[in-house]
Design a protein around this motif. Structure first.
Motif, PDB file in Angstrom:
ATOM      1  N   ILE A   1      19.888 111.108 119.028  1.00  0.00           N
ATOM      2  CA  ILE A   1      19.381 110.372 117.858  1.00  0.00           C
ATOM      3  C   ILE A   1      19.636 108.871 117.991  1.00  0.00           C
ATOM      4  O   ILE A   1      18.719 108.055 117.793  1.00  0.00           O
ATOM      5  CB  ILE A   1      19.988 110.931 116.555  1.00  0.00           C
ATOM      6  N   PRO A   2      20.847 108.422 118.363  1.00  0.00           N
ATOM      7  CA  PRO A   2      21.030 106.980 118.613  1.00  0.00           C
ATOM      8  C   PRO A   2      20.151 106.473 119.759  1.00  0.00           C
ATOM      9  O   PRO A   2      19.690 105.325 119.717  1.00  0.00           O
ATOM     10  CB  PRO A   2      22.512 106.869 118.970  1.00  0.00           C
ATOM     11  N   ALA A   3      19.919 107.317 120.780  1.00  0.00           N
ATOM     12  CA  ALA A   3      19.063 106.902 121.896  1.00  0.00           C
ATOM     13  C   ALA A   3      17.644 106.618 121.418  1.00  0.00           C
ATOM     14  O   ALA A   3      17.054 105.571 121.723  1.00  0.00           O
ATOM     15  CB  ALA A   3      19.055 107.982 122.975  1.00  0.00           C
ATOM     16  N   ILE A   4      17.076 107.541 120.644  1.00  0.00           N
ATOM     17  CA  ILE A   4      15.710 107.368 120.136  1.00  0.00           C
ATOM     18  C   ILE A   4      15.644 106.165 119.179  1.00  0.00           C
ATOM     19  O   ILE A   4      14.705 105.366 119.218  1.00  0.00           O
ATOM     20  CB  ILE A   4      15.239 108.655 119.429  1.00  0.00           C
ATOM     21  N   THR A   5      16.665 106.041 118.325  1.00  0.00           N
ATOM     22  CA  THR A   5      16.699 104.923 117.380  1.00  0.00           C
ATOM     23  C   THR A   5      16.724 103.585 118.121  1.00  0.00           C
ATOM     24  O   THR A   5      16.002 102.641 117.773  1.00  0.00           O
ATOM     25  CB  THR A   5      17.943 105.033 116.479  1.00  0.00           C
ATOM     26  N   THR A   6      17.534 103.503 119.165  1.00  0.00           N
ATOM     27  CA  THR A   6      17.647 102.259 119.926  1.00  0.00           C
ATOM     28  C   THR A   6      16.353 101.951 120.683  1.00  0.00           C
ATOM     29  O   THR A   6      15.927 100.791 120.759  1.00  0.00           O
ATOM     30  CB  THR A   6      18.823 102.349 120.916  1.00  0.00           C
ATOM     31  N   LEU A   7      15.709 102.989 121.236  1.00  0.00           N
ATOM     32  CA  LEU A   7      14.425 102.783 121.922  1.00  0.00           C
ATOM     33  C   LEU A   7      13.372 102.246 120.957  1.00  0.00           C
ATOM     34  O   LEU A   7      12.633 101.301 121.275  1.00  0.00           O
ATOM     35  CB  LEU A   7      13.946 104.096 122.552  1.00  0.00           C
ATOM     36  N   GLN A   8      13.299 102.861 119.780  1.00  0.00           N
ATOM     37  CA  GLN A   8      12.328 102.405 118.775  1.00  0.00           C
ATOM     38  C   GLN A   8      12.621 100.975 118.340  1.00  0.00           C
ATOM     39  O   GLN A   8      11.705 100.156 118.194  1.00  0.00           O
ATOM     40  CB  GLN A   8      12.351 103.339 117.566  1.00  0.00           C
ATOM     41  N   LEU A   9      13.894 100.667 118.155  1.00  0.00           N
ATOM     42  CA  LEU A   9      14.274  99.325 117.722  1.00  0.00           C
ATOM     43  C   LEU A   9      13.937  98.292 118.797  1.00  0.00           C
ATOM     44  O   LEU A   9      13.491  97.185 118.496  1.00  0.00           O
ATOM     45  CB  LEU A   9      15.766  99.290 117.400  1.00  0.00           C
ATOM     46  N   GLY A  10      14.129  98.655 120.049  1.00  0.00           N
ATOM     47  CA  GLY A  10      13.778  97.752 121.141  1.00  0.00           C
ATOM     48  C   GLY A  10      12.295  97.450 121.188  1.00  0.00           C
ATOM     49  O   GLY A  10      11.879  96.285 121.342  1.00  0.00           O
ATOM     50  N   ILE A  11      11.480  98.495 121.040  1.00  0.00           N
ATOM     51  CA  ILE A  11      10.018  98.296 121.032  1.00  0.00           C
ATOM     52  C   ILE A  11       9.602  97.437 119.847  1.00  0.00           C
ATOM     53  O   ILE A  11       8.780  96.525 119.969  1.00  0.00           O
ATOM     54  CB  ILE A  11       9.304  99.660 121.007  1.00  0.00           C
ATOM     55  N   GLN A  12      10.170  97.721 118.663  1.00  0.00           N
ATOM     56  CA  GLN A  12       9.861  96.918 117.475  1.00  0.00           C
ATOM     57  C   GLN A  12      10.225  95.452 117.692  1.00  0.00           C
ATOM     58  O   GLN A  12       9.471  94.544 117.301  1.00  0.00           O
ATOM     59  CB  GLN A  12      10.627  97.457 116.261  1.00  0.00           C
ATOM     60  N   THR A  13      11.363  95.207 118.295  1.00  0.00           N
ATOM     61  CA  THR A  13      11.809  93.830 118.520  1.00  0.00           C
ATOM     62  C   THR A  13      10.866  93.086 119.456  1.00  0.00           C
ATOM     63  O   THR A  13      10.520  91.922 119.220  1.00  0.00           O
ATOM     64  CB  THR A  13      13.238  93.826 119.106  1.00  0.00           C
ATOM     65  N   ILE A  14      10.428  93.735 120.517  1.00  0.00           N
ATOM     66  CA  ILE A  14       9.500  93.106 121.462  1.00  0.00           C
ATOM     67  C   ILE A  14       8.170  92.793 120.789  1.00  0.00           C
ATOM     68  O   ILE A  14       7.634  91.679 120.909  1.00  0.00           O
ATOM     69  CB  ILE A  14       9.296  94.019 122.686  1.00  0.00           C
ATOM     70  N   LEU A  15       7.622  93.759 120.043  1.00  0.00           N
ATOM     71  CA  LEU A  15       6.345  93.542 119.366  1.00  0.00           C
ATOM     72  C   LEU A  15       6.473  92.451 118.300  1.00  0.00           C
ATOM     73  O   LEU A  15       5.589  91.600 118.146  1.00  0.00           O
ATOM     74  CB  LEU A  15       5.855  94.850 118.734  1.00  0.00           C
ATOM     75  N   PHE A  16       7.578  92.479 117.542  1.00  0.00           N
ATOM     76  CA  PHE A  16       7.811  91.455 116.532  1.00  0.00           C
ATOM     77  C   PHE A  16       7.866  90.066 117.164  1.00  0.00           C
ATOM     78  O   PHE A  16       7.312  89.097 116.636  1.00  0.00           O
ATOM     79  CB  PHE A  16       9.118  91.740 115.791  1.00  0.00           C
ATOM     80  N   SER A  17       8.523  89.950 118.304  1.00  0.00           N
ATOM     81  CA  SER A  17       8.671  88.648 118.961  1.00  0.00           C
ATOM     82  C   SER A  17       7.318  88.069 119.344  1.00  0.00           C
ATOM     83  O   SER A  17       7.061  86.876 119.151  1.00  0.00           O
ATOM     84  CB  SER A  17       9.555  88.793 120.201  1.00  0.00           C
ATOM     85  N   PHE A  18       6.428  88.918 119.876  1.00  0.00           N
ATOM     86  CA  PHE A  18       5.087  88.454 120.234  1.00  0.00           C
ATOM     87  C   PHE A  18       4.305  88.034 118.992  1.00  0.00           C
ATOM     88  O   PHE A  18       3.693  86.961 118.949  1.00  0.00           O
ATOM     89  CB  PHE A  18       4.328  89.550 120.990  1.00  0.00           C
ATOM     90  N   PHE A  19       4.330  88.890 117.952  1.00  0.00           N
ATOM     91  CA  PHE A  19       3.558  88.598 116.742  1.00  0.00           C
ATOM     92  C   PHE A  19       4.106  87.366 116.041  1.00  0.00           C
ATOM     93  O   PHE A  19       3.363  86.525 115.529  1.00  0.00           O
ATOM     94  CB  PHE A  19       3.587  89.822 115.828  1.00  0.00           C
ATOM     95  N   PHE A  20       5.433  87.252 115.973  1.00  0.00           N
ATOM     96  CA  PHE A  20       6.078  86.089 115.369  1.00  0.00           C
ATOM     97  C   PHE A  20       5.619  84.796 116.060  1.00  0.00           C
ATOM     98  O   PHE A  20       5.318  83.791 115.411  1.00  0.00           O
ATOM     99  CB  PHE A  20       7.597  86.246 115.485  1.00  0.00           C
ATOM    100  N   SER A  21       5.551  84.830 117.382  1.00  0.00           N
ATOM    101  CA  SER A  21       5.143  83.656 118.151  1.00  0.00           C
ATOM    102  C   SER A  21       3.679  83.319 117.932  1.00  0.00           C
ATOM    103  O   SER A  21       3.298  82.163 117.833  1.00  0.00           O
ATOM    104  CB  SER A  21       5.419  83.881 119.627  1.00  0.00           C
ATOM    105  N   VAL A  22       2.834  84.366 117.809  1.00  0.00           N
ATOM    106  CA  VAL A  22       1.409  84.132 117.549  1.00  0.00           C
ATOM    107  C   VAL A  22       1.198  83.469 116.199  1.00  0.00           C
ATOM    108  O   VAL A  22       0.444  82.496 116.063  1.00  0.00           O
ATOM    109  CB  VAL A  22       0.623  85.464 117.618  1.00  0.00           C
ATOM    110  N   LEU A  23       1.907  83.971 115.155  1.00  0.00           N
ATOM    111  CA  LEU A  23       1.769  83.390 113.829  1.00  0.00           C
ATOM    112  C   LEU A  23       2.250  81.947 113.790  1.00  0.00           C
ATOM    113  O   LEU A  23       1.765  81.142 113.017  1.00  0.00           O
ATOM    114  CB  LEU A  23       2.560  84.214 112.808  1.00  0.00           C
ATOM    115  N   GLY A  24       3.229  81.621 114.636  1.00  0.00           N
ATOM    116  CA  GLY A  24       3.780  80.273 114.648  1.00  0.00           C
ATOM    117  C   GLY A  24       3.147  79.354 115.658  1.00  0.00           C
ATOM    118  O   GLY A  24       3.714  78.302 115.973  1.00  0.00           O
ATOM    119  N   LEU A  25       1.957  79.695 116.150  1.00  0.00           N
ATOM    120  CA  LEU A  25       1.314  78.867 117.181  1.00  0.00           C
ATOM    121  C   LEU A  25       1.058  77.448 116.697  1.00  0.00           C
ATOM    122  O   LEU A  25       1.155  76.495 117.470  1.00  0.00           O
ATOM    123  CB  LEU A  25      -0.014  79.505 117.617  1.00  0.00           C
TER     124      LEU A  25
END
Length: 383
Positions: free
Chosen positions: A357-381
């Motif tokens: 359960i912590p493994a799956i949670t951490t994997l999901q959180l990692g993917i969310q963080t990567i996607l958020f970083s890209f989207f955050f940067s696009v909005l702040g162009l």
């Protein structure tokens, strides 16, 4: 002549023939009595009952706007105003335009926005519906004070004054009844000064039903307050959910929590992990909403906003996201090794799921963080 105008009195109008002349005469009486150089502007929103003819016959300036809505009409009228100061009020004779000197005095003293307070000035019998008086206005005003730290008691008083310069700074966007809330909120967000004066609310002189719709317009005000306060809508609930989820998950990963009648174990761990992830999603939405609102000029920029881009950027987000992915992969292999120890046979679910359960949670959180970083940067162009 327009350069000498001190005060513009703006009234939104949609079929107000019964009361419009009374309001205009009171406003003219106020200007004449106090020797104020001013103008009266009727911001018409498509009247068909002769209101325009009445206004013209009384030498008021009529500004027509095709876009429907209380806010649309007022924006058209205020834009056309030549006065250094503007006082706006409804044309239904619920406010006394012959008694607006307290507003002008506060404006002359340097206040950017002067709000009326009907609860301090008095509300005539039947002048305000029961739900508006005891539920709608008090609740929405409380939310406004809580969300934006604005110390006024009546967010929705229809009689208010402001300087034309302050109005241009506000950069108001809404077109409906929520225009009233936006004006107060934008005043605070732009660090403009606010004063409040007692104002008496009279029973309006119309025989028809008012344009205000209790539930739909109340929702528009509430929706506006929430959307302009992403910290209350996303950040604070997100922090609360994430902390509860994280703390409970850590405790349950170490050991079950036993009570006299029941035990919290891996099934509860699934829910607490979900709480943590949902809380993080709330916080992510806060960041994205904040960037979108500021870059589209819905919210003003602040020093804290500029610091946000120094603290969070694409590179840092990608590094943190990949670290989380690596941790998730490591825990997944650890769980696989535990299964291998049983020759891929029967597993102790309580032990294994405390790893998976912590493994799956951490994997999901990692993917969310990567996607958020890209989207955050696009909005702040733009930045």
């Amino acid at each position: 002549m327009s350069n000498n105008i001190e005060l513009s009195i703006v009234m939104p109008c949609l079929n107000e023939a019964e009361t419009l002349a009374i309001c205009i005469n009171k406003a003219q009486s106020f200007l004449n009595k106090n020797q104020i150089i001013g103008e009266i502007i009727i911001a018409d929103n498509g009247s068909t009952d002769g209101s325009i003819s009445i206004a013209t016959s009384l030498n008021a300036i009529v500004i027509n706007t095709e876009q429907k809505g209380y806010g649309s009409a007022l924006k058209a009228g205020i834009t056309a105003a030549h006065g250094k100061y503007v006082i706006m009020g409804d044309a239904d004779d619920s406010y006394d335009f012959s008694n607006i000197m307290p507003y002008l005095t506060e404006l002359r003293n340097g206040k950017d926005l002067v709000m009326g307070n009907r609860f301090k000035g008095g509300i005539e019998k039947d002048a305000m519906p029961f739900l508006h008086k005891y539920l709608g206005n008090p609740v929405l005003s409380f939310i406004g004070r809580l969300f934006f730290k604005i110390n006024i008691g009546d967010f929705h008083c229809g009689l208010r004054g402001f300087s034309k310069k302050a109005y241009e700074t506000m950069n108001l966007k809404t077109s409906g009844m929520e225009f009233a809330s936006e004006m107060v909120v934008k005043t605070k967000l732009n660090n403009l000064s606010i004063a409040e004066v007692p104002t008496k609310l009279h029973k309006d002189g119309r025989t028809r039903a008012p344009h205000l719709k209790t539930w739909s317009d109340g929702w528009r005000h509430l929706r506006f307050l929430m959307l302009y306060a992403p910290n209350w809508l996303f950040l604070y609930p997100g922090i609360l959910l994430a902390l509860i989820g994280l703390l409970m998950s850590i405790i349950l990963v170490i050991n079950p929590i036993e009570f006299s009648n029941f035990t919290l174990d891996i099934n509860t761990l699934l829910y607490t992990s979900a709480f943590f992830l949902v809380g993080i999603q709330f916080i992510i939405f806060y960041g994205l909403t904040k960037v979108f609102a500021v870059e589209n000029e819905l919210l003003p920029k602040s020093n804290r906003y500029n610091k946000l881009f120094k603290f969070i950027n694409l590179e840092k987000g990608l590094i943190f996201g990949f670290i989380l992915l690596i941790i998730g992969v490591f825990l997944s292999f650890k769980g696989l090794a535990t299964w291998e120890d049983t020759d891929f046979g029967h597993l102790d679910k309580s032990t294994t799921l405390r790893i998976i359960i912590p493994a799956i949670t951490t994997l999901q959180l990692g993917i969310q963080t990567i996607l958020f970083s890209f989207f955050f940067s696009v909005l702040g162009l733009k930045k």
